[in-house]
Write a protein that holds these residues in place. Sequence first.
Motif, short mmCIF file in Angstrom:
data_model
loop_
_atom_site.label_atom_id
_atom_site.label_comp_id
_atom_site.label_asym_id
_atom_site.label_seq_id
_atom_site.Cartn_x
_atom_site.Cartn_y
_atom_site.Cartn_z
N MET A 279 0.83 -1.20 0.00
CA MET A 279 0.00 0.00 0.00
C MET A 279 0.87 1.26 0.00
N THR A 280 1.93 1.26 0.79
CA THR A 280 2.84 2.40 0.84
C THR A 280 3.45 2.66 -0.53
N GLU A 281 3.87 1.59 -1.19
CA GLU A 281 4.50 1.72 -2.50
C GLU A 281 3.50 2.18 -3.56
N LEU A 282 2.28 1.67 -3.51
CA LEU A 282 1.25 2.10 -4.47
C LEU A 282 0.91 3.57 -4.28
N LEU A 283 0.86 4.02 -3.03
CA LEU A 283 0.62 5.43 -2.75
C LEU A 283 1.76 6.29 -3.28
N ARG A 284 2.97 5.80 -3.18
CA ARG A 284 4.13 6.54 -3.69
C ARG A 284 4.14 6.54 -5.21
N TYR A 285 3.87 5.41 -5.79
CA TYR A 285 4.03 5.21 -7.23
C TYR A 285 3.12 6.13 -8.05
N ASP A 286 1.88 6.28 -7.63
CA ASP A 286 0.95 7.14 -8.37
C ASP A 286 -0.13 7.64 -7.42
N GLY A 287 0.18 8.69 -6.68
CA GLY A 287 -0.71 9.19 -5.65
C GLY A 287 -1.86 10.01 -6.20
N ALA A 288 -2.96 10.06 -5.45
CA ALA A 288 -4.15 10.80 -5.86
C ALA A 288 -3.97 12.31 -5.72
N PHE A 289 -3.02 12.72 -4.88
CA PHE A 289 -2.71 14.15 -4.73
C PHE A 289 -1.41 14.43 -5.50
N ALA A 290 -1.55 14.85 -6.73
CA ALA A 290 -0.35 15.14 -7.53
C ALA A 290 0.41 16.31 -6.93
N LEU A 291 -0.31 17.32 -6.50
CA LEU A 291 0.28 18.52 -5.92
C LEU A 291 -0.42 18.84 -4.60
N SER A 292 0.26 19.56 -3.75
CA SER A 292 -0.36 20.03 -2.51
C SER A 292 -1.33 21.16 -2.82
N THR A 293 -2.12 21.55 -1.83
CA THR A 293 -2.95 22.74 -1.98
C THR A 293 -2.06 23.97 -1.79
N TRP A 294 -2.65 25.15 -2.04
CA TRP A 294 -1.90 26.40 -2.07
C TRP A 294 -1.30 26.76 -0.72
N ARG A 295 -0.11 27.32 -0.78
CA ARG A 295 0.56 27.90 0.38
C ARG A 295 1.09 29.28 -0.01
N PHE A 296 1.38 30.10 1.01
CA PHE A 296 1.86 31.46 0.76
C PHE A 296 2.90 31.85 1.79
N PHE A 297 4.00 32.44 1.33
CA PHE A 297 4.96 33.01 2.27
C PHE A 297 4.36 34.27 2.88
#
Length: 411
Positions: A279-297
């Motif tokens: 499961m850990t490897e499948l999550l790494r291999y092609d995760g459902a969250f390609a990118l994080s949500t927005w952040r701001f400095f």
Amino acid sequence: MITTKPLSFYDPAFYQNPYASFQRLMEKGEIHYVKFPSGVCGWLVTGYDAAMKTLTHPNIGKNHKLGNAHWRSLASIMPEPQHTTLQSHLLHQDPPRHTALRALIMEAFSASRIDRFRERIALIAQRLLEPLQRAGECDLIADFASQLPLLVLSEVIGLSDKHRIQFKPVWCKVVQPVGPNDVGRAAYIGLLTELQSYIDTVIVESRGGDSDRLIVQLIAAYDGKKISRDELTSVLFQLLVAGQEPMTNQIGNAMLALLQHPEQLKQIREDSTRIDRAMTELLRYDGAFALSTWRFFTETTQWLGATVFAGDSVIVGLNAANHDSAQFGCPHKLDFAREPNKPLSFGYDHHYCPASALARLELEVSIQAILEYLPNIQLACTDRELRWINAVLARGLLALPVRYTLGASRS
């Protein structure tokens, strides 16, 4: 030197295989000025170490009020009153408010509590898969992966059968807002209005119910003045809407990876002791969250070789980090024996996904059930025929056609 001319690489080829684009970016550096499909220009962080540093930076926040005017005009475009009432959830909060809200749901999603739902999730999966057996073929997204998350979530958070039946799957699309001038804007606002009305009804009709239900606990927290009405509505929005599509996508991504790697599929089928690492490897291999949500400095910062101005949007490439060869040997290989293996699929630090235990259990039970009830499963199309969701943050299939051995229903 970092160029301020934005890169634009979101096209059909990118969605088909984003890892090739991520690899090219990582070879050029750790941070990149990118133009996203909405027109927003922001900073995309790639690479595992860079991602870790960014996710833990003390001067980065997630509150939308930190975004600059350019970002707010193109990305923060959910209209009022919905923006206020539906966007005050954990993903858009910073400590100490984030800490207080997170504490309200952590017990409900603790690993020890979630594991008690294993048999129930297995039963839900069985009931969805058994009717598919005789057909010999199906779309795993439409016929299974898109249906299971709401059924499971209802059990975990205590959504009544009545309210579960009333929930419209199309409401999940509101997490992909359309701009003010888009032809679909009116329909989008209509969905928002319906969803907000639905959540208001859930609150009214759930008040005073069984205190073991998370929904009832959250309402009690509002009645006890621990959270505001907007926070209550927003957290329920996050649970009901943002908690479904990522699970659908992850089941689809993981099953596709297994279908493309029959030896690894065989390992899972024949040796259950491998399942957790798988499961850990499948999550790494092609995760459902390609990118994080927005952040701001919160202030102008020299970061990873770039000058990032206060209010500029910053996004972390989670899937890019998970395919960084400096952290993962042969990153494009699906390897259940990979060690160490600490992907960023659920984020990191205080924004680490609070429902990660549930997501892992759903994924594990779903894959095991699919392999049991749809024997000899195979992909029923070519890789080129697969269609992917046209989304910036998400990674998932629109459909996953499969064929399998005909089987009689189990009693």
